[in-house]
Enzyme design. Sequence first.
Site, PDB file in Angstrom:
ATOM      1  N   CYS A 124      15.645  -4.948   3.574  1.00 54.10           N
ATOM      2  CA  CYS A 124      14.305  -4.818   2.575  1.00 54.10           C
ATOM      3  C   CYS A 124      14.741  -6.710   2.040  1.00 54.10           C
ATOM      4  CB  CYS A 124      14.499  -4.177   2.069  1.00 54.10           C
ATOM      5  SG  CYS A 124      14.478  -2.386   2.768  1.00 54.10           S
ATOM      6  N   HIS A 378       5.276  -1.589   1.843  1.00 54.05           N
ATOM      7  CA  HIS A 378       6.391  -2.319   2.108  1.00 54.05           C
ATOM      8  C   HIS A 378       6.437  -3.070   3.666  1.00 54.05           C
ATOM      9  CE1 HIS A 378      10.619  -3.342   1.791  1.00 54.05           C
ATOM     10  NE2 HIS A 378      10.643  -2.439   1.558  1.00 54.05           N
ATOM     11  N   CYS A 409      16.342  -3.249  -3.667  1.00 52.04           N
ATOM     12  CA  CYS A 409      16.955  -2.692  -2.868  1.00 52.04           C
ATOM     13  C   CYS A 409      17.441  -2.879  -1.649  1.00 52.04           C
ATOM     14  CB  CYS A 409      17.424  -1.621  -3.277  1.00 52.04           C
ATOM     15  SG  CYS A 409      15.867  -0.724  -2.970  1.00 52.04           S
ATOM     16  N   GLY A 411      19.374  -1.235   2.125  1.00 52.13           N
ATOM     17  CA  GLY A 411      18.886  -0.792   3.469  1.00 52.13           C
ATOM     18  C   GLY A 411      20.923  -1.199   3.641  1.00 52.13           C
TER      19      GLY A 411
END
Length: 425
Positions: A124, A378, A409, A411
């Site tokens: 991300c 996103h 954040c 993954g």
Amino acid sequence: MHRLQILAGHLSPPGAPGKARDVGAAECGSAGGSSPQDVVVVHGRRTAIGKAKRGAFKDTTPDELLSAVMTAVLADVGLSPDRLGDVCVGNVLQPGAGALMARVAHFLSGFPETVPCYTVNRQCSSGLQALFNIAGAIRSGSIDLGLACGVESMSLRAIGEPGDLSSRVTEVDKARDCIIPMGITSENIAERFGVSREKQDAFALSSQQKAAHAQSTGRFRREIVPVSVRRLDADGAEREASVAEDDGIRAGTTLAALSKLRPAFKPDGSTTAGNSSQVSDGAAAVLLGRRAAAEALGLPVLGVLRASAVVGVPPDLMGVGPAFAIPAALQQAGLTVADIDVFEINEAFASQAVYCVEKLGIPLEKVNPNGGAIALGHPLGCTGARQVVTLLNELRRRGRRAYGVVSMCIGTGMGAAAVFEYPGA
């Protein structure tokens, strides 16, 4: 590069062990000063963000999206692509992190073969990591100017294929946690730290309202590159269109409607489609340079990169990443939460965004003033670069010297953050 030690006991989620955590951070220059060696943001643009599978870019390949922003950024400032020392593209879902796709976009944009190009996948944060990589090359003296990009088509490539993993993945707790569905990590945060469904839905509503206001008042026009696309309608007919507006924003969202949505990941959970980020398509590009080189070419300075940090956190609580990464970056920059005017924190899920904001004591009015991923979407590899573009345009709109933070954040259990200074009009 130097090492920072953050006392995790001051930052750790309740119940987590309080031990010293080493955080890698790159030196980016002290806040408030000015040096010819500063890494500066010259300019940035993004596409609109389309809803995956059914939105504006459902039939558009990622190389076309990427080419649109790469071309626009250089055209806007009148820079020839042969001035670039390197191009780095963040991508998550394309094979090989999109290395072939990025080079194709490079040539579709009319860039010469002599300019190198590569890709990076830190999930991300890939778009932000691309910026960190280009900044590092500038700081080391390898290049003077570089283009940091991010792109994702979640219409054409789906999440969920883990690749080739050892049969022992389930035998090691942390390794097993890396393959927990992201929605379950959201539920873990909500349950462990008491983030209620009501708080999550209220945060989601605020994201939609802020994004709808930003769109209706034209705040995104300066940052969005119109993209000409061909798309197939439900009847199979192909139509041409110019896409210049985010299509995931739901202006009519109400708290009552959000409260009626069923949990998406656990029957008794609190994470829903309405308080989670949307899967999306989009691209963004940011032109970076050494201040001395930018000024010598008469290029503008939109912002200065003052600090960057990436940290590791428990995989099953990956959403807490910003609560660790933001303090690390702020400490490096010599700033506090109170010094920051705008925080662009990716809204992977309302649960984790609410937790991070409350844990750090960030006033809600400073968080995503133009909405975040719950409303905008996103597109994984694009998001970090998109956030930088949105942040610096918001600081410029305010017209005075100011500081902003981009964070998300990641993954498998990480967080990333960057601190930028807008020098003023």
